[in-house]
Every structure is written in structure tokens, then in C-alpha cells.
Design a protein around this motif. Structure first.
Motif, PDB file in Angstrom:
ATOM      1  N   CYS A  34     -99.962  38.430 -30.718  1.00 30.39           N
ATOM      2  CA  CYS A  34    -100.678  39.734 -31.050  1.00 30.39           C
ATOM      3  C   CYS A  34     -99.877  41.213 -31.154  1.00 30.39           C
ATOM      4  O   CYS A  34     -98.664  40.930 -30.627  1.00 30.39           O
ATOM      5  N   GLU A  39    -105.772  43.939 -29.952  1.00 28.42           N
ATOM      6  CA  GLU A  39    -105.882  42.911 -30.398  1.00 28.42           C
ATOM      7  C   GLU A  39    -105.873  41.483 -29.575  1.00 28.42           C
ATOM      8  O   GLU A  39    -106.474  40.203 -29.852  1.00 28.42           O
ATOM      9  N   ALA A  40    -105.187  41.573 -28.500  1.00 24.34           N
ATOM     10  CA  ALA A  40    -104.788  40.582 -27.512  1.00 24.34           C
ATOM     11  C   ALA A  40    -106.152  40.322 -26.950  1.00 24.34           C
ATOM     12  O   ALA A  40    -106.636  39.075 -26.677  1.00 24.34           O
ATOM     13  N   TRP A  43    -108.828  38.304 -28.876  1.00 26.01           N
ATOM     14  CA  TRP A  43    -108.194  37.050 -29.135  1.00 26.01           C
ATOM     15  C   TRP A  43    -108.556  36.247 -27.882  1.00 26.01           C
ATOM     16  O   TRP A  43    -109.172  35.005 -27.910  1.00 26.01           O
TER      17      TRP A  43
END
Length: 253
Positions: A34, A39-40, A43
Motif C-alpha cells: 500500500c 489505503e492500508a 485493505w
């Protein structure tokens, strides 16, 4: 194989780290990359990972903010932060937030190996402690019986691994491993199945809106409820409701 997530805004850094980790030949595998903390987080909400290697300085969401937000997760992975020498005050903050360790750029192969080996040893020790604390014959099954009883009497919207673990006086990580060992399924998968089954019942027996049903079974995000429902039931909640109501009508006509 343990699963690792790499979080860094520079692609070449992620590529170099992944190549080095593969070269170390340890029982670990980089499963995703990422570009920033936000974003991490997104996810990790939908995927399993054992360890995160994250840079501290990143756009959109930096490493410290990412670590802080990760605390709200029911099952959170261990974290190793990556920094440069003049950012050590940020590293100290990260360590106080509960990260496992840190690495300084430029990352040397030996430093990375030692850090990952130390983490693997920690995970082994946790499992060993779990095994030694349980009676081989009786305690695991009796603990799971108590867990299932707690789940049965608790509203699905209020069930979290942490709360269940507190109820049976066990570390959440240990309980998660024990649950999978005893029932051959993950705790989160079991709860998801129960939530979808209750969702089916409410779709057929009530006129509640989709968002109300999702909330009752423990989903604040309607889209997430719909996606999980479709994975298990094979159709969307609205299609399920229509087909069941049509079946009831045809049986009464």
C-alpha cells in the motif's frame, strides 16, 4: 507462512523490501503493498495479515496516524515502523503506541533479518504459551463451549473478539487460535455466518429496511453487509427477500 503487508509511498522502496524479504528465505511472505496508511487500513479491514512494515513519513496518512487507527481494529497485526535517523522522536511515539520494533533507513539486510527473526520468535512463544496454558483434553473444549454460549446470548451487533476473550479471561490472539483449532473455522467467519443467517431471517419475517437489518446484525456499512451476504447466500439481500416472498405467495395461491 506468515503474511506481511508493506506500506510506503515510494514504490522502489517497497520493491526493494519485498526482494530482500524473499531473499532472506524466512517463513514469511509479502502478500500486499500500500502507498499510505489510509489505503492500508482499508485493505486490512477485508484481509488477514500477521505483520505490517510501514514507513513513518507518508502523504494522506502517515505511519503514526496509521498505528493509532489500527488500535480500533478487533484483530490487529503487529507493526514494525521504518524511519530515518532524524525522526527518532517519531519512532519513540510509535514504540509507546505498541509497535513491535523499528528499522532505520537505509535498511541493511542483516538488520531486517534480525528484526523479522525476533518477531517470528515472539509469535512462536505466544503459541507455545497458549499450548502450555491449556489442558490437552478438557480446557480447550470447555472454553469454546463458554465462548459459544456467550455468542448465543449476546446481540450480534455487540459481539467482538475482544469482548468474548474478556468474558472467558483469555488473550484475544490466543482465543482466535484456539477457536480455529477447535472448530476448524476462524472466529470472524463464524460470526459472519451467524450474522448472515440472522439477516436472512429478518429479510423474510420483517419489513425492516436493508440498512436497519445490516445494523441489527452488526454492520454499520450497508455495502459491506451486502457483499458478505452475497458471498455466503449467493445473491444480494434484496434479491433474497424478493425470491423468498415470491415463494411464500406461490405457496399460498
Amino acid at each position: 507462512m506468515k503474511k506481511i503487508l508493506l506500506v510506503d509511498d515510494e514504490r522502489w522502496v517497497r520493491t526493494a523490501l519485498k526482494w530482500t524479504i524473499t531473499k532472506l528465505n524466512l517463513p514469511i511472505q509479502v502478500v500486499h503493498e500500500c502507498e499510505n496508511g489510509l489505503e492500508a487500513l482499508d485493505w486490512i479491514k477485508h484481509n488477514e495479515v500477521d505483520l505490517v512494515l510501514t514507513d513513518i513519513r507518508m502523504p494522506i496518512m502517515d505511519g503514526l496516524s496509521f498505528v493509532k487507527e489500527l488500535d480500533s481494529f478487533k484483530e490487529k497485526p503487529d507493526v514494525i515502523v521504518i524511519s530515518v535517523h532524524d525522526e527518532f522522536q517519531f519512532v519513540q511515539k510509535a514504540l509507546r503506541s505498541g509497535v513491535f520494533d523499528y528499522l532505520l533507513k537505509p535498511i541493511e539486510d542483516d538488520d531486517l533479518r534480525l528484526c523479522l527473526q525476533k518477531w517470528l520468535e515472539k509469535r512462536k512463544e505466544e503459541i507455545k504459551n497458549l499450548d502450555s496454558s491449556l489442558d490437552v483434553e478438557d480446557l480447550p473444549s470447555s472454553t469454546i463451549d463458554r465462548v459459544l454460549a456467550y455468542i448465543e446470548r449476546t446481540p450480534l451487533s455487540q459481539i467482538t473478539l475482544k469482548d468474548v476473550a474478556n468474558n472467558v479471561h483469555m488473550n484475544p490472539s490466543y482465543l482466535s487460535q484456539l477457536f480455529k483449532q477447535q472448530l476448524n473455522k476462524k472466529f470472524v467467519d463464524h460470526i459472519t455466518e451467524l450474522r448472515i443467517e440472522e439477516g436472512k431471517r429478518l429479510l423474510v419475517t420483517t419489513s425492516l429496511r436493508m440498512s436497519e437489518i445490516a445494523e441489527r446484525v452488526g454492520y454499520s456499512d450497508l455495502a459491506y453487509f451486502s457483499n458478505n451476504f452475497k458471498k455466503i447466500a449467493g445473491c444480494s439481500p434484496s434479491d433474497f427477500r424478493k425470491s423468498r416472498l415470491q415463494l411464500v405467495k406461490s405457496n399460498h395461491s
